[in-house]
Scaffold this motif. Structure first.
Motif, PDB file in Angstrom:
ATOM      1  N   ALA A   1       0.838  -1.203   0.000  1.00 17.89           N
ATOM      2  CA  ALA A   1       0.000   0.000   0.000  1.00 17.89           C
ATOM      3  C   ALA A   1       0.875   1.256   0.000  1.00 17.89           C
ATOM      4  O   ALA A   1       0.639   2.194  -0.768  1.00 17.89           O
ATOM      5  CB  ALA A   1      -0.926   0.000   1.222  1.00 17.89           C
ATOM      6  N   ALA A   2       1.904   1.261   0.840  1.00 18.16           N
ATOM      7  CA  ALA A   2       2.752   2.448   0.968  1.00 18.16           C
ATOM      8  C   ALA A   2       3.593   2.666  -0.290  1.00 18.16           C
ATOM      9  O   ALA A   2       3.738   3.792  -0.765  1.00 18.16           O
ATOM     10  CB  ALA A   2       3.661   2.308   2.187  1.00 18.16           C
ATOM     11  N   ALA A   3       4.138   1.572  -0.864  1.00 19.96           N
ATOM     12  CA  ALA A   3       5.004   1.709  -2.042  1.00 19.96           C
ATOM     13  C   ALA A   3       4.202   2.153  -3.258  1.00 19.96           C
ATOM     14  O   ALA A   3       4.659   2.991  -4.041  1.00 19.96           O
ATOM     15  CB  ALA A   3       5.724   0.392  -2.325  1.00 19.96           C
ATOM     16  N   ALA A   4       2.985   1.600  -3.413  1.00 18.92           N
ATOM     17  CA  ALA A   4       2.146   1.994  -4.545  1.00 18.92           C
ATOM     18  C   ALA A   4       1.791   3.474  -4.430  1.00 18.92           C
ATOM     19  O   ALA A   4       1.874   4.227  -5.410  1.00 18.92           O
ATOM     20  CB  ALA A   4       0.880   1.134  -4.585  1.00 18.92           C
ATOM     21  N   ALA A   5       1.420   3.913  -3.223  1.00 18.83           N
ATOM     22  CA  ALA A   5       1.083   5.319  -3.016  1.00 18.83           C
ATOM     23  C   ALA A   5       2.307   6.197  -3.268  1.00 18.83           C
ATOM     24  O   ALA A   5       2.205   7.261  -3.890  1.00 18.83           O
ATOM     25  CB  ALA A   5       0.558   5.533  -1.595  1.00 18.83           C
ATOM     26  N   ALA A   6       3.490   5.741  -2.825  1.00 14.45           N
ATOM     27  CA  ALA A   6       4.714   6.522  -3.020  1.00 14.45           C
ATOM     28  C   ALA A   6       5.015   6.687  -4.508  1.00 14.45           C
ATOM     29  O   ALA A   6       5.448   7.755  -4.947  1.00 14.45           O
ATOM     30  CB  ALA A   6       5.890   5.851  -2.311  1.00 14.45           C
ATOM     31  N   ALA A   7       4.778   5.625  -5.295  1.00 13.11           N
ATOM     32  CA  ALA A   7       5.024   5.703  -6.744  1.00 13.11           C
ATOM     33  C   ALA A   7       4.123   6.755  -7.380  1.00 13.11           C
ATOM     34  O   ALA A   7       4.560   7.517  -8.249  1.00 13.11           O
ATOM     35  CB  ALA A   7       4.790   4.334  -7.387  1.00 13.11           C
ATOM     36  N   ILE A   8       2.852   6.822  -6.937  1.00 10.53           N
ATOM     37  CA  ILE A   8       1.908   7.800  -7.494  1.00 10.53           C
ATOM     38  C   ILE A   8       2.266   9.210  -7.010  1.00 10.53           C
ATOM     39  O   ILE A   8       2.188  10.175  -7.779  1.00 10.53           O
ATOM     40  CB  ILE A   8       0.458   7.438  -7.104  1.00 10.53           C
ATOM     41  N   VAL A   9       2.668   9.325  -5.729  1.00  8.82           N
ATOM     42  CA  VAL A   9       3.078  10.634  -5.201  1.00  8.82           C
ATOM     43  C   VAL A   9       4.261  11.167  -6.012  1.00  8.82           C
ATOM     44  O   VAL A   9       4.330  12.358  -6.321  1.00  8.82           O
ATOM     45  CB  VAL A   9       3.447  10.529  -3.700  1.00  8.82           C
ATOM     46  N   ASP A  10       5.184  10.256  -6.381  1.00  3.63           N
ATOM     47  CA  ASP A  10       6.339  10.674  -7.187  1.00  3.63           C
ATOM     48  C   ASP A  10       5.886  11.224  -8.541  1.00  3.63           C
ATOM     49  O   ASP A  10       6.371  12.271  -8.984  1.00  3.63           O
ATOM     50  CB  ASP A  10       7.281   9.480  -7.390  1.00  3.63           C
ATOM     51  N   ILE A  11       4.935  10.537  -9.191  1.00  2.00           N
ATOM     52  CA  ILE A  11       4.411  11.029 -10.485  1.00  2.00           C
ATOM     53  C   ILE A  11       3.708  12.372 -10.266  1.00  2.00           C
ATOM     54  O   ILE A  11       3.857  13.306 -11.063  1.00  2.00           O
ATOM     55  CB  ILE A  11       3.418  10.006 -11.095  1.00  2.00           C
ATOM     56  N   ALA A  12       2.957  12.486  -9.158  1.00  2.04           N
ATOM     57  CA  ALA A  12       2.245  13.741  -8.883  1.00  2.04           C
ATOM     58  C   ALA A  12       3.238  14.897  -8.708  1.00  2.04           C
ATOM     59  O   ALA A  12       2.975  16.013  -9.143  1.00  2.04           O
ATOM     60  CB  ALA A  12       1.383  13.589  -7.637  1.00  2.04           C
ATOM     61  N   HIS A  13       4.373  14.602  -8.074  1.00  2.00           N
ATOM     62  CA  HIS A  13       5.371  15.654  -7.838  1.00  2.00           C
ATOM     63  C   HIS A  13       6.142  16.001  -9.102  1.00  2.00           C
ATOM     64  O   HIS A  13       6.301  17.163  -9.441  1.00  2.00           O
ATOM     65  CB  HIS A  13       6.374  15.209  -6.765  1.00  2.00           C
TER      66      HIS A  13
END
Lengths: 184, 184
Positions: free
Chosen positions: B120-132
């Motif tokens: 859950a955390a890694a998937a969210a982190a990957a999306i946060v990276d794209i968002a940034h």
């Protein structure tokens, strides 16, 4: 109350069971090595060249265009390397069924390796999902319509990693069972 | 050879050490509950409304606009719920220091919970990276320039999850140590 023969008998059957667990441990490690190695290689060699070239569409895509896929390859490679090294301890445990400390070390390292592998696989899966379906709320468009071959390949590579994750969870359980069967 | 008193002495110090490990287990579980609960709530309440509205820019963003963040909330909630239930077993282990099977069960479930939380955390982190940062190769543009408050919030929520992951790895190690110290 058990006699001395009874104790020897129990101790022998314990030893056989622990050796069985150690052999299963070795076999599962080899499966996990194959799965992570396959995933890393399949992802690292994935690319697609489109037959046309326009001003707006990129004509070539490679796995390292997306940093998360690079992390996937690195994560799988590290875990694969660790698993190859851990074979030494696994064989040692088949020979020395009473080793405790090295089993605890292996269980801990397996848990860390599982964490690394899950994070690599889940991050890649999140990006694969965006590549397939895009996200209209963020105005991210799917790229799989153009690069369908590339997308099929990267989706497939995830399977190897998830198999390895399941194997690592079973390995952790086997280690815990082996530790519990050792008489102090 | 040890005398009977020596054996009793060793057995007592073992019991004290195991009780210590069990109490540490309980404290760490409470920390992990707080961390996952905090992450789930902070993510579930994250949204941002922009003061302007144009034809091209979405004027409001919420965590469930991105399915991966929904998975993050669900994953954190499930692990938080599991940890609350596991408190029962943890307290049982403080009272009954010789329980083995329930410790193996707890170690296995902790490993599964860790896997779920990391994914859950890694998937969210990957999306946060794209968002940034977006991804120019895939023509995905960063959304954090518009929604900076929302982005800061979702980046922060990841910390709680990663703290809980580290705590779960320590819990797995504690369980392994406790199991190894039990005399069969």
């Amino acid at each position: 109350m058990k006699g001395v023969e009874g104790v020897v008998e129990v101790s022998k059957s314990r030893k056989v069971m622990k050796r069985g667990l150690s052999i299963m441990d070795l076999i599962l490690r080899i499966i996990a090595i194959a799965a992570t190695f396959g995933s890393a290689v399949a992802m690292a060699t994935s690319h697609e060249r489109l037959p046309f070239l326009t001003q707006f569409v990129h004509f070539r895509v490679e796995f390292d265009d997306l940093p998360t896929f690079m992390f996937f390859v690195v994560g799988n490679s590290i875990v694969c390397g660790y698993l190859v090294l851990s074979i030494v301890l696994s064989i040692f445990h088949i020979a020395r069924t009473t080793a405790v400390k090295s089993r605890i070390l292996l269980l801990f390292l397996d848990a860390v390796a599982m964490g690394l592998l899950v994070s690599a696989a889940a991050a890649a899966a999140a990006i694969v999902d965006i590549a397939h379906h895009g996200n209209p709320n963020a105005n991210w468009f799917p790229i799989c319509q153009q690069y369908s071959g590339f997308c099929r390949r990267i989706s497939g590579t995830l399977i190897g990693s998830f198999i390895a994750v399941v194997v690592l969870i079973i390995l952790i359980l086997i280690s815990a069972l082996s530790i519990s069967r050792i008489q102090a």
